[in-house]
Motif scaffolding. Structure first.
Motif, short mmCIF file in Angstrom:
data_model
loop_
_atom_site.label_atom_id
_atom_site.label_comp_id
_atom_site.label_asym_id
_atom_site.label_seq_id
_atom_site.Cartn_x
_atom_site.Cartn_y
_atom_site.Cartn_z
N ASP A 6 -3.25 0.66 1.59
CA ASP A 6 -5.17 0.97 0.58
C ASP A 6 -5.57 1.61 1.56
O ASP A 6 -6.32 1.09 2.91
CB ASP A 6 -5.04 -0.21 0.68
N SER A 65 -7.66 -2.64 -2.55
CA SER A 65 -6.51 -3.82 -1.93
C SER A 65 -5.56 -3.78 -2.74
O SER A 65 -5.13 -3.40 -3.94
CB SER A 65 -6.66 -5.75 -1.62
N TRP A 66 -3.98 -4.70 -2.47
CA TRP A 66 -3.51 -4.95 -3.48
C TRP A 66 -3.02 -4.42 -4.95
O TRP A 66 -2.48 -4.41 -5.35
CB TRP A 66 -1.73 -5.72 -2.53
N ARG A 85 -3.70 -2.44 -6.87
CA ARG A 85 -2.65 -0.86 -7.28
C ARG A 85 -2.52 -1.03 -8.35
O ARG A 85 -2.64 -2.17 -9.50
CB ARG A 85 -1.62 -1.00 -6.30
N VAL A 109 6.57 -5.93 -0.89
CA VAL A 109 6.03 -6.32 -2.11
C VAL A 109 7.01 -5.90 -2.76
O VAL A 109 6.75 -6.28 -4.72
CB VAL A 109 4.85 -4.58 -1.59
#
Length: 395
Positions: A329, A334-335, A338, A363
């Motif tokens: 990232d 941040s995640w 995505r 993940v």
């Protein structure tokens, strides 16, 4: 009975298949290769190598999930004497301890790093430039990126803390990752999951929800969706078998540049023939660098930590991992930013570069559970819920 199709038989695909089957769903898994496992495969033959250094972190929810189902199996503990042979290269010299400035960034009381600032800038304010650079390079063991200091400070800090936690979170399944994959495949089979290998899918099936558990690049081609992109790492992988010599390091972290070497037979003697040691290293390389550049850095580090290794080599392999080491990232992301798990029209994405929390393989696991939960919810199955004890954060 509901049906779910899973495309991809790696960690994410098997997690999705088991989770759906446990909820009473008929599941078919399509795997393009002749064996299951994806990037968690372990090579056959005398040298049981993984695709790059692999460890299973006990601090994440997938550890609990696997353990509850007795899927982890025997672990290969690191002998205390071997653990004491961890070495750190700093200013061109091997050391036993990191620079004091770096330790400031490892304290539990240290500030929570921000998302929108790069790690090097933030860490320099906390511990000075020397400590910041050393910490950034050390974090590469869980990043596989050529410039960890340029990434989001919050992203790097989480991985740095997980990689340096005491007691260590990293554990090693005896026999390599294939032993875990075999147990997962057996559980899926016993639950009635239909698994088809050598079954490449070029067109999405339309007989129910589909979980696409492939690399992001493969998902982009299959779904014909150019938005399925995210920043990843590019890493030179060096695998060696060397004749045993007393005094070799257990692991070496490069604090002058991103890089890591580990002697995996220190904890698991089954990975190489008697009298030999299996050594694996990963050295992130920039877009303009070649595999040879990464290999050259690996050899310089080997010269420091493994005396006479060139004359002791019995087997060697080199490769480049491109976009196969998970998401990274950039500052300001941040995640959650995505590619989303829910792609619409009954299609769900799982893998290590999608919108799910966790470190490395976590993940894949979290996104697989989220994909199945959304798929079953869309089929009006309100009784299905992700297990609360896993504390999965929703995207």
């Amino acid at each position: 009975m509901h049906r779910i199709t899973v495309i991809g038989g790696g960690l994410a695909g098997l997690t999705a298949a088991i989770t759906a089957a446990e909820a009473g769903v008929k599941v078919t898994v399509h795997e393009a290769h002749d064996t299951l496992g994806g990037r968690a495969r372990t090579a056959d033959g005398p040298y049981r190598t993984n695709e790059g250094p692999h460890a299973l972190y006990s601090g994440g929810p997938h550890w609990t999930w696997l353990k509850q189902r007795d899927l982890i199996g025997p672990l290969a503990p690191i002998p205390p004497l071997e653990a004491a042979r961890l070495r750190l290269r700093h200013r061109g010299v091997l050391r036993r301890t990191p620079p004091l400035a770096m330790l400031k960034l490892l304290r539990r009381s240290s500030q929570q790093a921000p998302v929108d600032v790069d790690f090097l800038t933030w860490a320099t304010e906390q511990a000075g430039e020397e400590g910041a650079r050393a910490a950034a390079f050390y974090s590469a063991v869980a990043l596989f990126h050529h410039d960890p200091g340029s990434l989001s400070a919050a992203f790097v800090q989480e991985r740095l803390r997980r990689a340096t936690k005491l007691p260590p979170e990293a554990h090693y399944p005896r026999g390599g990752w294939a032993s875990v994959i075999d147990r997962m495949a057996a559980r899926a089979w016993n639950l009635g999951v239909r698994m088809e290998t050598l079954a490449r899918v070029d067109t999405l099936p339309r007989n129910g929800p589909v979980v696409v558990a492939t690399s992001l690049a493969s998902a982009r081609r299959l779904l014909k969706d150019d938005s399925l992109t995210w920043t990843g790492g590019r890493t030179a992988l060096v695998d060696l078998a060397v004749r045993t010599r007393r005094g070799d390091a257990f692991a070496v972290a490069d604090l002058d540049a991103p890089g890591w070497i580990e002697r995996f037979t220190a904890q698991d003697r089954t990975l190489a023939p008697a009298g030999e040691q299996l050594v694996q290293g990963q050295f992130p390389i920039a877009p303009h660098e070649s595999k040879a550049d990464g290999v050259a850095r690996a050899e310089r580090l080997l010269d420091l930590a493994f005396e006479g290794w060139r004359e002791r080599v019995t087997w060697r392999r080199e490769a480049v991992a491109q976009g196969r080491t998970g998401a990274v990232d950039l500052p300001g992301t941040s995640w959650r930013d995505r590619p989303a798990v829910d792609r619409g029209d009954g299609v769900y994405l799982a893998g290590d570069q999608v919108a799910a929390p966790g470190v490395l393989s976590e993940v894949s696991f979290n996104s697989a559970l989220e994909a199945v939960a959304l798929a079953l919810r869309s089929r009006e199955r309100p009784d299905f819920r992700i297990r609360e004890d896993l504390d999965i954060k929703q995207a």
